[in-house]
Design a protein around this motif. Sequence first.
Motif, PDB file in Angstrom:
ATOM      1  N   GLY A  30       5.716  -8.106  24.818  1.00 43.88           N
ATOM      2  CA  GLY A  30       6.257  -9.440  25.044  1.00 43.88           C
ATOM      3  C   GLY A  30       5.795  -9.976  26.381  1.00 43.88           C
ATOM      4  O   GLY A  30       6.057  -9.369  27.413  1.00 43.88           O
ATOM      5  N   ASN A  31       5.070 -11.090  26.394  1.00 47.58           N
ATOM      6  CA  ASN A  31       4.558 -11.645  27.646  1.00 47.58           C
ATOM      7  C   ASN A  31       5.013 -13.077  27.899  1.00 47.58           C
ATOM      8  O   ASN A  31       4.624 -13.675  28.888  1.00 47.58           O
ATOM      9  CB  ASN A  31       3.034 -11.573  27.675  1.00 47.58           C
ATOM     10  CG  ASN A  31       2.380 -12.367  26.543  1.00 47.58           C
ATOM     11  OD1 ASN A  31       3.054 -13.064  25.797  1.00 47.58           O
ATOM     12  ND2 ASN A  31       1.081 -12.256  26.430  1.00 47.58           N
ATOM     13  N   CYS A  32       5.776 -13.624  26.999  1.00 52.69           N
ATOM     14  CA  CYS A  32       6.322 -14.971  27.153  1.00 52.69           C
ATOM     15  C   CYS A  32       7.838 -14.834  27.115  1.00 52.69           C
ATOM     16  O   CYS A  32       8.412 -14.462  26.094  1.00 52.69           O
ATOM     17  CB  CYS A  32       5.835 -15.865  26.011  1.00 52.69           C
ATOM     18  SG  CYS A  32       6.484 -17.540  26.050  1.00 52.69           S
ATOM     19  N   ALA A  48      14.397 -22.133  31.254  1.00 48.58           N
ATOM     20  CA  ALA A  48      13.247 -21.686  32.038  1.00 48.58           C
ATOM     21  C   ALA A  48      12.362 -20.789  31.195  1.00 48.58           C
ATOM     22  O   ALA A  48      12.838 -20.113  30.292  1.00 48.58           O
ATOM     23  CB  ALA A  48      13.702 -20.929  33.282  1.00 48.58           C
ATOM     24  N   GLY A  49      11.074 -20.802  31.519  1.00 49.25           N
ATOM     25  CA  GLY A  49      10.128 -19.944  30.830  1.00 49.25           C
ATOM     26  C   GLY A  49       9.159 -19.323  31.814  1.00 49.25           C
ATOM     27  O   GLY A  49       8.910 -19.864  32.896  1.00 49.25           O
ATOM     28  N   LEU A  50       8.613 -18.195  31.422  1.00 49.65           N
ATOM     29  CA  LEU A  50       7.689 -17.475  32.284  1.00 49.65           C
ATOM     30  C   LEU A  50       6.630 -16.808  31.430  1.00 49.65           C
ATOM     31  O   LEU A  50       6.950 -16.088  30.487  1.00 49.65           O
ATOM     32  CB  LEU A  50       8.463 -16.425  33.099  1.00 49.65           C
ATOM     33  CG  LEU A  50       7.701 -15.564  34.105  1.00 49.65           C
ATOM     34  CD1 LEU A  50       8.658 -15.111  35.212  1.00 49.65           C
ATOM     35  CD2 LEU A  50       7.076 -14.346  33.467  1.00 49.65           C
ATOM     36  N   TYR A  51       5.359 -17.057  31.782  1.00 50.20           N
ATOM     37  CA  TYR A  51       4.244 -16.385  31.124  1.00 50.20           C
ATOM     38  C   TYR A  51       3.810 -15.282  32.070  1.00 50.20           C
ATOM     39  O   TYR A  51       3.258 -15.560  33.137  1.00 50.20           O
ATOM     40  CB  TYR A  51       3.120 -17.369  30.839  1.00 50.20           C
ATOM     41  CG  TYR A  51       1.928 -16.747  30.151  1.00 50.20           C
ATOM     42  CD1 TYR A  51       0.681 -16.733  30.756  1.00 50.20           C
ATOM     43  CD2 TYR A  51       2.065 -16.186  28.884  1.00 50.20           C
ATOM     44  CE1 TYR A  51      -0.405 -16.169  30.129  1.00 50.20           C
ATOM     45  CE2 TYR A  51       0.974 -15.612  28.243  1.00 50.20           C
ATOM     46  CZ  TYR A  51      -0.259 -15.612  28.863  1.00 50.20           C
ATOM     47  OH  TYR A  51      -1.331 -15.042  28.225  1.00 50.20           O
ATOM     48  N   VAL A  52       4.075 -14.037  31.690  1.00 50.98           N
ATOM     49  CA  VAL A  52       3.913 -12.926  32.617  1.00 50.98           C
ATOM     50  C   VAL A  52       2.517 -12.824  33.214  1.00 50.98           C
ATOM     51  O   VAL A  52       2.384 -12.691  34.422  1.00 50.98           O
ATOM     52  CB  VAL A  52       4.325 -11.598  31.953  1.00 50.98           C
ATOM     53  CG1 VAL A  52       4.059 -10.425  32.891  1.00 50.98           C
ATOM     54  CG2 VAL A  52       5.783 -11.633  31.546  1.00 50.98           C
ATOM     55  N   PRO A  53       1.447 -12.900  32.453  1.00 51.50           N
ATOM     56  CA  PRO A  53       0.120 -12.770  33.064  1.00 51.50           C
ATOM     57  C   PRO A  53      -0.209 -13.894  34.019  1.00 51.50           C
ATOM     58  O   PRO A  53      -1.113 -13.768  34.827  1.00 51.50           O
ATOM     59  CB  PRO A  53      -0.831 -12.805  31.856  1.00 51.50           C
ATOM     60  CG  PRO A  53      -0.001 -12.352  30.719  1.00 51.50           C
ATOM     61  CD  PRO A  53       1.354 -12.928  31.001  1.00 51.50           C
ATOM     62  N   GLY A  76       8.090  -6.019  36.424  1.00 49.57           N
ATOM     63  CA  GLY A  76       7.044  -5.439  35.600  1.00 49.57           C
ATOM     64  C   GLY A  76       7.276  -3.988  35.245  1.00 49.57           C
ATOM     65  O   GLY A  76       6.854  -3.517  34.188  1.00 49.57           O
ATOM     66  N   SER A  77       7.956  -3.250  36.126  1.00 51.19           N
ATOM     67  CA  SER A  77       8.157  -1.828  35.852  1.00 51.19           C
ATOM     68  C   SER A  77       9.280  -1.609  34.848  1.00 51.19           C
ATOM     69  O   SER A  77       9.181  -0.778  33.946  1.00 51.19           O
ATOM     70  CB  SER A  77       8.444  -1.080  37.151  1.00 51.19           C
ATOM     71  OG  SER A  77       9.613  -1.595  37.765  1.00 51.19           O
TER      72      SER A  77
END
Length: 131
Positions: A30-32, A48-53, A76-77
Amino acid sequence: WVQLEESGGGSVEAGGSLTLTCKPSGISNGNCLGWFRQAPGKQREEVAGLYVPGTTSGGTHYADSVKDRFTISHDGSKKWWYLRMTSLKPEDTGTYFCAAATRGNDYACSYATEHQSMDYWGKGTLVTISS
């Protein structure tokens, strides 16, 4: 089996702060990531949203009503994500949901959070702000 578990909700006075945590299980890519809320008698909306990469070059977006007050972040961990909420207002009251999806870029992630077309959803945590 995917599960998202929200925590950190509660009751605070206006002007106060809360931090919500979303703990996923069963998700490997999951990256979004997003936070949404539903006020009593209203439709659910994006918070709110976050695109990890994309976090090093942006990759976050917020509803106008929470900009400069709320911050979405990701560990991230642990693979957890958070919603830090400050300067809370009574109109922030509602059930807050975390959600996740796998998308190829920040634009696709923004689309998914804006249209609430996420792949996985938590059951929600209640936030109550008193005046």
